[in-house]
Motif scaffolding. Structure first.
Motif, short mmCIF file in Angstrom:
data_model
loop_
_atom_site.label_atom_id
_atom_site.label_comp_id
_atom_site.label_asym_id
_atom_site.label_seq_id
_atom_site.Cartn_x
_atom_site.Cartn_y
_atom_site.Cartn_z
N HIS A 48 1.02 -1.35 -0.15
CA HIS A 48 0.56 0.14 -0.61
C HIS A 48 0.97 1.52 0.06
O HIS A 48 0.58 1.74 1.15
N ASP A 91 -8.20 -1.00 1.66
CA ASP A 91 -9.09 -1.37 0.09
C ASP A 91 -10.54 -0.73 0.11
O ASP A 91 -10.67 -0.64 -1.36
N SER A 92 -11.05 -0.88 1.45
CA SER A 92 -12.47 0.43 0.93
C SER A 92 -12.15 1.53 1.09
O SER A 92 -13.72 2.20 1.45
N ASN A 96 -6.03 -4.66 5.78
CA ASN A 96 -6.06 -5.18 4.77
C ASN A 96 -7.37 -4.54 4.13
O ASN A 96 -7.69 -3.99 2.78
N ARG A 97 -8.55 -5.01 4.36
CA ARG A 97 -9.66 -4.67 3.25
C ARG A 97 -10.07 -3.20 4.15
O ARG A 97 -10.10 -2.79 3.67
#
Length: 394
Positions: A321, A392-393, A388-389
């Motif tokens: 990221h 990613d959102s 990570n979720r």
């Protein structure tokens, strides 16, 4: 939960920007809220729950002590206080004595009093100035707020005690030392200031200079201490020998405690300093058990294994990221990622909570991670999946 929110808003002073969640139970690095939702805790109560939530060994030791006696005051000998002091001094590797209080701010107040007492010598120029660093954080009392090198924290509450001087950085300190300087107080890794480690060579050079000038070197280890950086003290990691060290947070495993320890064993006489609750049976029993647990983990290698695994997973997360994070910072289990801007940082923290992982923010737009030192690989894996979720959102 609505009842608790209403009670809080009606009766508790609004000094905290609370998240809309109430935790009701925990187990090591796991938390459960009032709705039954589970979370992985990468914050550990801001580096406090060092051996995890509801640690059975700590709880059993506390319960056993509570069934006998909780408090008598410091007018009498307190066995677990003496034992805790021995464990702390032995682990530090320094020749020191301890004073017990109830928080990091109290510990730093004690350090400042030691410095001022050291600087008061009959017939000589009184030395009273304490040098600290920009971006530092040393507490919330009137004196420790003034010791904190963040101008935004100096609003409203003056007039403040005199004698605090702020260096721009570690290399600027020596030029500020004068005939009135009694001490320099620094965090080796600035916590609230952005999980920023100081340069090791610069710290060692400063330590040598201060010895030559007979100026005290005081290390605020409220957040870095008790194995947070992988060594018992960050001072051990930096290979220096301070005159004063302060501890709190992780030492009690969740029970309020603060310690100032010093090589100046005779600096105080009876009546020079004190605390009603400091070092009582409850807090020092907890500290003794926390010390035993973490000493064992250090000796058998599990502490370093956990730190290495967390660091490797953080590195993978950072590498995946780099459009959001600009750098990775910190030492040991005191680590963070610089975020491109403050708005993105706030969104990450909010999203993370929704995805079931608790993280923190710090200065300089830093995502701060302070997991329990007992966190398992499974908990680490779950936490980074949730992070990570969260990213990613965005």
């Amino acid at each position: 939960m609505s009842d608790i929110v209403d009670l809080d808003k009606k009766y508790v002073l609004p000094t905290y920007a609370r998240a809309d969640v109430e935790f009701v139970s925990g187990n090591n690095a796991r938390l459960v809220d009032s709705h039954g939702k589970e979370y992985i805790d990468f914050a550990s109560g801001i580096a406090v729950v060092s051996v995890g939530h509801a640690n059975k060994r700590v709880n059993d030791a506390i319960c056993k002590q509570l069934s006998n006696i909780t408090h008598t005051s410091n007018l009498y000998y307190i066995a677990p206080q003496a034992r805790a002091a021995q464990k702390i001094v032995d682990a530090s590797g320094y020749d020191m004595k301890c004073f017990f209080g109830n928080s990091g701010a109290e510990a730093n107040e004690g350090a400042i009093k030691i410095a001022r007492r050291f600087g008061e010598k009959d017939g000589e120029v009184k030395r009273y100035k304490v040098i600290t660093l920009q971006h530092s954080f040393h507490g919330r009392t009137i004196t420790t707020v003034k010791a904190t090198g963040q101008e935004k924290m100096h609003n409203y509450f003056g007039p403040y005690p005199d004698g605090f001087v702020y260096a721009d950085d570690i290399n600027h300190v020596a030029s500020l030392v004068d005939e009135h300087t009694c001490a320099v107080m620094i965090e080796l890794v600035q916590g609230e200031g952005g999980v920023q480690p100081l340069d090791k060579e610069a710290v060692q050079k400063l330590a040598k200079f201060l010895k030559e000038k007979n100026v005290l070197l005081m290390i605020d280890e409220v957040q870095t201490g008790v194995y947070r950086t992988g060594k018992f003290l960050a001072s051990n990691y930096y290979d220096i020998e301070p005159d004063v060290v302060t501890l709190a947070k992780g030492l009690g495993g969740g029970v309020p405690i603060g310690v100032v320890m010093t090589t100046l064993k005779e600096v105080f006489s009876a009546g020079d300093h004190g605390s009603t609750f400091g070092g009582n049976f409850l807090s020092t029993t907890a500290a003794c058990e926390v010390m035993d647990i973490l000493n064992e983990m250090n000796d058998n290698g599990k502490l370093q294994e956990g730190i290495a695994y967390f660091d490797s997973e953080l590195e993978k997360f950072y590498a995946a990221h780099k459009d959001i994070f600009t750098s990775k910072v910190g030492i040991g289990m005191m680590c963070g990622l610089r975020v491109r801007d403050a708005d993105t940082l706030s969104k990450i923290i909010s999203n993370a909570r929704q995805e079931g992982v608790i993280v923190l923010k710090a200065g300089r737009d830093t995502l701060r991670l302070l997991p329990a030192l007992t966190i398992t690989r499974e908990e680490i894996d779950e936490g980074f999946k949730a992070l990570n979720r969260a990213v990613d959102s965005l």
